[in-house]
Design a protein around this motif. Sequence first.
Motif, PDB file in Angstrom:
ATOM      1  N   ASN A  71      16.383   6.681   3.916  1.00 30.40           N
ATOM      2  CA  ASN A  71      15.618   7.337   4.984  1.00 30.40           C
ATOM      3  C   ASN A  71      14.222   7.729   4.520  1.00 30.40           C
ATOM      4  O   ASN A  71      13.246   7.543   5.239  1.00 30.40           O
ATOM      5  N   GLU A  72      14.128   8.274   3.309  1.00 30.03           N
ATOM      6  CA  GLU A  72      12.838   8.737   2.780  1.00 30.03           C
ATOM      7  C   GLU A  72      11.869   7.578   2.588  1.00 30.03           C
ATOM      8  O   GLU A  72      10.691   7.686   2.908  1.00 30.03           O
ATOM      9  N   GLU A  73      12.368   6.474   2.052  1.00 29.15           N
ATOM     10  CA  GLU A  73      11.513   5.321   1.794  1.00 29.15           C
ATOM     11  C   GLU A  73      11.065   4.648   3.096  1.00 29.15           C
ATOM     12  O   GLU A  73       9.918   4.219   3.216  1.00 29.15           O
ATOM     13  N   ILE A  74      11.961   4.580   4.077  1.00 29.48           N
ATOM     14  CA  ILE A  74      11.588   4.007   5.373  1.00 29.48           C
ATOM     15  C   ILE A  74      10.543   4.898   6.039  1.00 29.48           C
ATOM     16  O   ILE A  74       9.557   4.400   6.595  1.00 29.48           O
ATOM     17  N   GLU A  75      10.728   6.199   5.954  1.00 32.67           N
ATOM     18  CA  GLU A  75       9.756   7.128   6.537  1.00 32.67           C
ATOM     19  C   GLU A  75       8.393   6.991   5.852  1.00 32.67           C
ATOM     20  O   GLU A  75       7.349   7.015   6.506  1.00 32.67           O
ATOM     21  N   LYS A  76       8.405   6.820   4.540  1.00 32.41           N
ATOM     22  CA  LYS A  76       7.175   6.621   3.776  1.00 32.41           C
ATOM     23  C   LYS A  76       6.436   5.370   4.272  1.00 32.41           C
ATOM     24  O   LYS A  76       5.225   5.408   4.528  1.00 32.41           O
ATOM     25  N   PHE A  77       7.164   4.263   4.434  1.00 30.46           N
ATOM     26  CA  PHE A  77       6.575   3.033   4.940  1.00 30.46           C
ATOM     27  C   PHE A  77       6.054   3.212   6.365  1.00 30.46           C
ATOM     28  O   PHE A  77       4.935   2.800   6.691  1.00 30.46           O
ATOM     29  N   MET A  78       6.847   3.833   7.226  1.00 28.67           N
ATOM     30  CA  MET A  78       6.467   4.009   8.623  1.00 28.67           C
ATOM     31  C   MET A  78       5.228   4.884   8.767  1.00 28.67           C
ATOM     32  O   MET A  78       4.379   4.621   9.630  1.00 28.67           O
ATOM     33  N   ASN A  79       5.092   5.913   7.935  1.00 24.07           N
ATOM     34  CA  ASN A  79       3.904   6.768   7.988  1.00 24.07           C
ATOM     35  C   ASN A  79       2.648   5.971   7.678  1.00 24.07           C
ATOM     36  O   ASN A  79       1.631   6.105   8.359  1.00 24.07           O
ATOM     37  N   VAL A  80       2.692   5.136   6.649  1.00 26.38           N
ATOM     38  CA  VAL A  80       1.529   4.310   6.296  1.00 26.38           C
ATOM     39  C   VAL A  80       1.274   3.283   7.400  1.00 26.38           C
ATOM     40  O   VAL A  80       0.125   3.035   7.768  1.00 26.38           O
ATOM     41  N   LEU A  81       2.324   2.708   7.957  1.00 23.91           N
ATOM     42  CA  LEU A  81       2.183   1.737   9.048  1.00 23.91           C
ATOM     43  C   LEU A  81       1.488   2.381  10.240  1.00 23.91           C
ATOM     44  O   LEU A  81       0.520   1.833  10.778  1.00 23.91           O
ATOM     45  N   MET A  82       1.944   3.553  10.647  1.00 24.34           N
ATOM     46  CA  MET A  82       1.353   4.227  11.809  1.00 24.34           C
ATOM     47  C   MET A  82      -0.107   4.606  11.549  1.00 24.34           C
ATOM     48  O   MET A  82      -0.959   4.420  12.420  1.00 24.34           O
ATOM     49  N   LYS A  83      -0.394   5.099  10.375  1.00 29.95           N
ATOM     50  CA  LYS A  83      -1.767   5.495  10.058  1.00 29.95           C
ATOM     51  C   LYS A  83      -2.689   4.289  10.001  1.00 29.95           C
ATOM     52  O   LYS A  83      -3.828   4.348  10.457  1.00 29.95           O
ATOM     53  N   SER A  84      -2.207   3.190   9.442  1.00 29.75           N
ATOM     54  CA  SER A  84      -3.064   2.009   9.328  1.00 29.75           C
ATOM     55  C   SER A  84      -3.355   1.399  10.686  1.00 29.75           C
ATOM     56  O   SER A  84      -4.436   0.871  10.906  1.00 29.75           O
ATOM     57  N   ARG A  85      -2.421   1.472  11.600  1.00 29.21           N
ATOM     58  CA  ARG A  85      -2.634   0.889  12.924  1.00 29.21           C
ATOM     59  C   ARG A  85      -3.377   1.837  13.859  1.00 29.21           C
ATOM     60  O   ARG A  85      -3.946   1.422  14.835  1.00 29.21           O
ATOM     61  N   ALA A  86      -3.393   3.127  13.539  1.00 27.78           N
ATOM     62  CA  ALA A  86      -4.090   4.110  14.382  1.00 27.78           C
ATOM     63  C   ALA A  86      -5.518   4.337  13.921  1.00 27.78           C
ATOM     64  O   ALA A  86      -6.247   5.102  14.516  1.00 27.78           O
ATOM     65  N   GLY A  87      -5.897   3.722  12.815  1.00 28.93           N
ATOM     66  CA  GLY A  87      -7.251   3.867  12.310  1.00 28.93           C
ATOM     67  C   GLY A  87      -7.472   5.127  11.499  1.00 28.93           C
ATOM     68  O   GLY A  87      -8.590   5.512  11.219  1.00 28.93           O
ATOM     69  N   GLY A  88      -6.406   5.798  11.090  1.00 34.85           N
ATOM     70  CA  GLY A  88      -6.637   7.031  10.355  1.00 34.85           C
ATOM     71  C   GLY A  88      -5.722   7.211   9.242  1.00 34.85           C
ATOM     72  O   GLY A  88      -5.723   8.053   8.476  1.00 34.85           O
TER      73      GLY A  88
ATOM     74  N   ILE B 124       0.829  -1.207   0.000  1.00 38.53           N
ATOM     75  CA  ILE B 124       0.000   0.000   0.000  1.00 38.53           C
ATOM     76  C   ILE B 124       0.866   1.261   0.000  1.00 38.53           C
ATOM     77  O   ILE B 124       0.564   2.230  -0.689  1.00 38.53           O
ATOM     78  N   SER B 125       1.956   1.243   0.771  1.00 40.38           N
ATOM     79  CA  SER B 125       2.815   2.422   0.896  1.00 40.38           C
ATOM     80  C   SER B 125       3.625   2.683  -0.370  1.00 40.38           C
ATOM     81  O   SER B 125       4.074   3.809  -0.592  1.00 40.38           O
ATOM     82  N   LYS B 126       3.832   1.651  -1.188  1.00 41.52           N
ATOM     83  CA  LYS B 126       4.667   1.733  -2.386  1.00 41.52           C
ATOM     84  C   LYS B 126       6.089   2.204  -2.073  1.00 41.52           C
ATOM     85  O   LYS B 126       6.770   2.785  -2.908  1.00 41.52           O
ATOM     86  N   ALA B 127       6.528   1.930  -0.848  1.00 41.07           N
ATOM     87  CA  ALA B 127       7.885   2.285  -0.439  1.00 41.07           C
ATOM     88  C   ALA B 127       8.859   1.251  -0.982  1.00 41.07           C
ATOM     89  O   ALA B 127       8.573   0.060  -0.991  1.00 41.07           O
ATOM     90  N   ARG B 128      10.001   1.712  -1.434  1.00 41.43           N
ATOM     91  CA  ARG B 128      11.047   0.826  -1.953  1.00 41.43           C
ATOM     92  C   ARG B 128      11.967   0.421  -0.807  1.00 41.43           C
ATOM     93  O   ARG B 128      13.057   0.978  -0.639  1.00 41.43           O
ATOM     94  N   VAL B 129      11.480  -0.512  -0.001  1.00 37.65           N
ATOM     95  CA  VAL B 129      12.251  -1.016   1.129  1.00 37.65           C
ATOM     96  C   VAL B 129      12.272  -2.535   1.076  1.00 37.65           C
ATOM     97  O   VAL B 129      11.394  -3.160   0.487  1.00 37.65           O
ATOM     98  N   ASP B 130      13.292  -3.106   1.681  1.00 35.35           N
ATOM     99  CA  ASP B 130      13.369  -4.558   1.851  1.00 35.35           C
ATOM    100  C   ASP B 130      12.981  -4.866   3.281  1.00 35.35           C
ATOM    101  O   ASP B 130      13.462  -4.217   4.216  1.00 35.35           O
ATOM    102  N   ILE B 131      12.110  -5.834   3.454  1.00 35.88           N
ATOM    103  CA  ILE B 131      11.634  -6.187   4.785  1.00 35.88           C
ATOM    104  C   ILE B 131      11.945  -7.651   5.061  1.00 35.88           C
ATOM    105  O   ILE B 131      11.647  -8.518   4.242  1.00 35.88           O
TER     106      ILE B 131
END
Length: 66
Positions: free
Chosen positions: A49-66, A20-27
């Motif tokens: 840093n930018e791609e990790i931040e992109k992923f983390m923003n979507v992660l936080m929003k999806s888990r916070a319900g917003g 969903i985040s379309k971040a270019r990260v390896d997990i």
Amino acid sequence: MRRKLITAIPPEEILKIKEISKARVDIKIREAEAYFGMPRWEIIIDGSNEEIEKFMNVLMKSRAGG
């Protein structure tokens, strides 16, 4: 850059959030020790840093319900 998280979010959901985040990260996901019987996962995120931040923003929003 590398970032490590320990979370109770299931691996399938983490991978879905990555899509969903379309971040270019390896997990990489490994099982961590349980916390009061609840399974936990160690998530290792590699990327810029930018791609990790992109992923983390979507992660936080999806888990916070917003």
